[in-house]
Structure formats: C-alpha cells, structure tokens
Design a protein around this motif. Structure first.
Motif, mmCIF file in Angstrom:
data_model
loop_
_atom_site.group_PDB
_atom_site.id
_atom_site.type_symbol
_atom_site.label_atom_id
_atom_site.label_comp_id
_atom_site.label_asym_id
_atom_site.label_seq_id
_atom_site.Cartn_x
_atom_site.Cartn_y
_atom_site.Cartn_z
ATOM 1 N N GLN A 235 71.812 47.019 28.177
ATOM 2 C CA GLN A 235 72.432 46.254 27.113
ATOM 3 C C GLN A 235 73.784 45.679 27.518
ATOM 4 O O GLN A 235 74.118 44.542 27.176
ATOM 5 C CB GLN A 235 72.592 47.142 25.875
ATOM 6 N N GLU B 137 74.747 41.747 27.400
ATOM 7 C CA GLU B 137 75.835 41.236 26.562
ATOM 8 C C GLU B 137 76.830 40.428 27.382
ATOM 9 O O GLU B 137 77.343 39.400 26.919
ATOM 10 C CB GLU B 137 76.535 42.405 25.868
ATOM 11 N N SER C 46 77.587 36.469 26.819
ATOM 12 C CA SER C 46 78.934 35.946 26.587
ATOM 13 C C SER C 46 79.232 34.763 27.505
ATOM 14 O O SER C 46 79.821 33.758 27.077
ATOM 15 C CB SER C 46 79.959 37.063 26.811
#
Length: 291
Positions: A20, A24, A28
């Motif tokens: 994860q 992420e 971004s």
C-alpha cells in the motif's frame, strides 16, 4: 502534439517494498503529473501559451504501463489500483510484460478473457490501450522483446478472443516488436483469419439449422448425425488403405557365397601388395628428406 495519452513507467520500488505504501507514493506522483498537464492545457497566458494548438482540446490522459520485471513497480494489480484512485489516468496493458511477469500466464483465449474482465470489473472501462510483442522471459522477468513467432506468447489466442468474445472492447493495439511493421501486419492477418473462421462456423451452423428444420429434428441431432457420417467415412478410408507389400530377403545358396569369397581373396592379396609397395615408397621419401 495532440496526443490522446502520455504513457509512463513508475520505475524501481527503491527503498519501499510492494504494498500500500508504494502504491500511495506512485499515486501521489501521478496526481502531480495529471495536475501539471491540466495546467498546461488551461494556460491563460495568451502571449506565450505552451501548446497554442491545444487550447481548444481536451487534456491528454496519463497512461500507466504495466512493467515486466519483479523489481519494478507496475504489476497489473498495482496499476489498476492507482488508476482507480487517480482521475485522468488510464491503464496501458503491455501484454508481453504481463505474460513475462506472470511466468507465461497468457496461453489461451480464456486467459485473455480473464485479464480483460479483471480490468473491466476493477475500473469499469471498455477502452483499452494494449502493447503486444514476442518476449523472452525467465523466472518472472522479461529479458527482451522478440519476434512474435519466436516467443511462447502467441497472438492467435488474442485474435480469437477479440473476434469471438471481444465485441464490447474498444481496443487500440500497438506493436512493440523488433520487427515493427512485419509483426503489425502479422497481427492484422491473424485477426482477419479469426474473423473468417467465425464466418465459416456461422455458415455451417445456419446450414445445419436449415437441414434440421427440413428433417424435422433439432440442430443438435443433426450435428450428431454429421459426426456419425464423418466417423464412418474416416473408418472406410482407413479400411481402403492397402498395407505396403513385404519384401523378404532371399538367402543365397552356399555354393555362390563360396565362389564370391574366392573371387574376393586375390583382391585382398593385391591390396596388401600395394600397401607394401606404398611402404617402400614411404621409406624412400623419408630417405630423401634426410638428405
């Protein structure tokens, strides 16, 4: 440049592990890229716009391509998760990379069906950008692209899926092969062949239905009759094939063998005599060399 999308690779995991946190971080980064693209398209500077010919167009989407090596971010699941959370991005399915990273997972038309169903169920799209090429791979890693015919990633199952079950697809298929134009035409030819096979099968089915209606039976019963007739014809063809005649070796009389042996004996003696003469000549040559 008016591109429909700009395709990018995320690169190595770096200090992060899969999971994860890595997803992420990549999400971004892609959010920032999408925002920058929108800023360029919506530039209000009329004097020096970055791309003046795109002022009236729609911002290009960012394509996130699947990677072909285990140490690179970009498995199919990772790409789909990021695309599902970042607006303005689309998945770019490099089928050679997916095949290699999955240890040769794309073998049949059913494998392709599962792949496209997975994408559709995850992000709800019918629009696909796919790259195709032959690939050499080892231990889940793509080594290099190859000609399609020299790879274990065959195009025929994909062509079959596109024609038989892919009517809902809006697919752009891109050749990544080292033989770019050659393999692009090879893919077109395979799709055409798959389409012709489909038309031939439908024609046979229509004919079977018409004959079944005339005979007042179901198409399934007509198909069973056709199978029985074909089996009977094959059996008759095998029965009509005559076995090749056997050739038996005839044993020669003993007297004839003895005569031939006697004839060959002088030849051996003469051959031995010639060898002796050759030895003499060899000795003379050696003497010449000494002097």
């Amino acid at each position: 440049i008016n591109a429909r999308h700009v395709t990018l690779h995320a690169g190595h995991y770096g200090d992060m592990n899969r999971g994860q946190a890595a997803n992420e971080q990549v999400a971004s980064v892609f959010k920032g890229i999408v925002q920058r693209i929108h800023d360029i398209w919506n530039d209000d500077d009329d004097l020096y716009p970055v791309f003046p010919w795109l002022k009236e167009g729609t911002p290009a989407k960012i394509g996130v391509e699947t990677s072909g090596r285990q140490e690179l971010w970009g498995s199919l699941e990772e790409v789909l998760e990021v695309v599902n959370h970042v607006e303005g991005t689309i998945p770019v399915l490099n089928l050679a990379h997916i095949h290699a990273r999955g240890h040769g997972r794309l073998r049949t038309s059913e494998d392709y069906g599962e792949l496209f169903d997975q994408v559709r169920e995850t992000i709800g799209t019918k629009e696909f950008y796919c790259h195709f090429s032959g690939v050499e791979h080892r231990m889940g890693n793509a080594m290099h692209y190859t000609q399609i015919k020299k790879s274990d990633l065959n195009f025929e199952p994909l062509a079959e899926f596109i024609i038989e079950e892919g009517s809902w697809l809006d697919m752009t298929l891109i050749s990544d092969s080292p033989l770019l134009e050659h393999d692009a035409m090879y893919m077109v030819q395979n799709i055409d062949r798959a389409r012709h096979r489909q038309l031939e099968r439908k024609a046979r089915e229509d004919r079977r239905k018409a004959l079944a209606a005339q005979a007042n039976i179901t198409p399934e019963e007509m198909a069973a009759r056709e199978a029985e007739i074909a089996a009977a014809r094959a059996k008759d063809a095998l029965a009509n094939v005559q076995p090749a005649p056997k050739v038996e070796a005839k044993e020669e009389p003993a007297e004839k063998k003895e005569t031939e042996t006697k004839k060959k004996a002088p030849a051996k003696k003469s051959a031995k005599k010639e060898e002796d003469n050759d030895d003499l000549f060899a000795i003379e040559e050696e003497d010449d060399d000494l002097f």
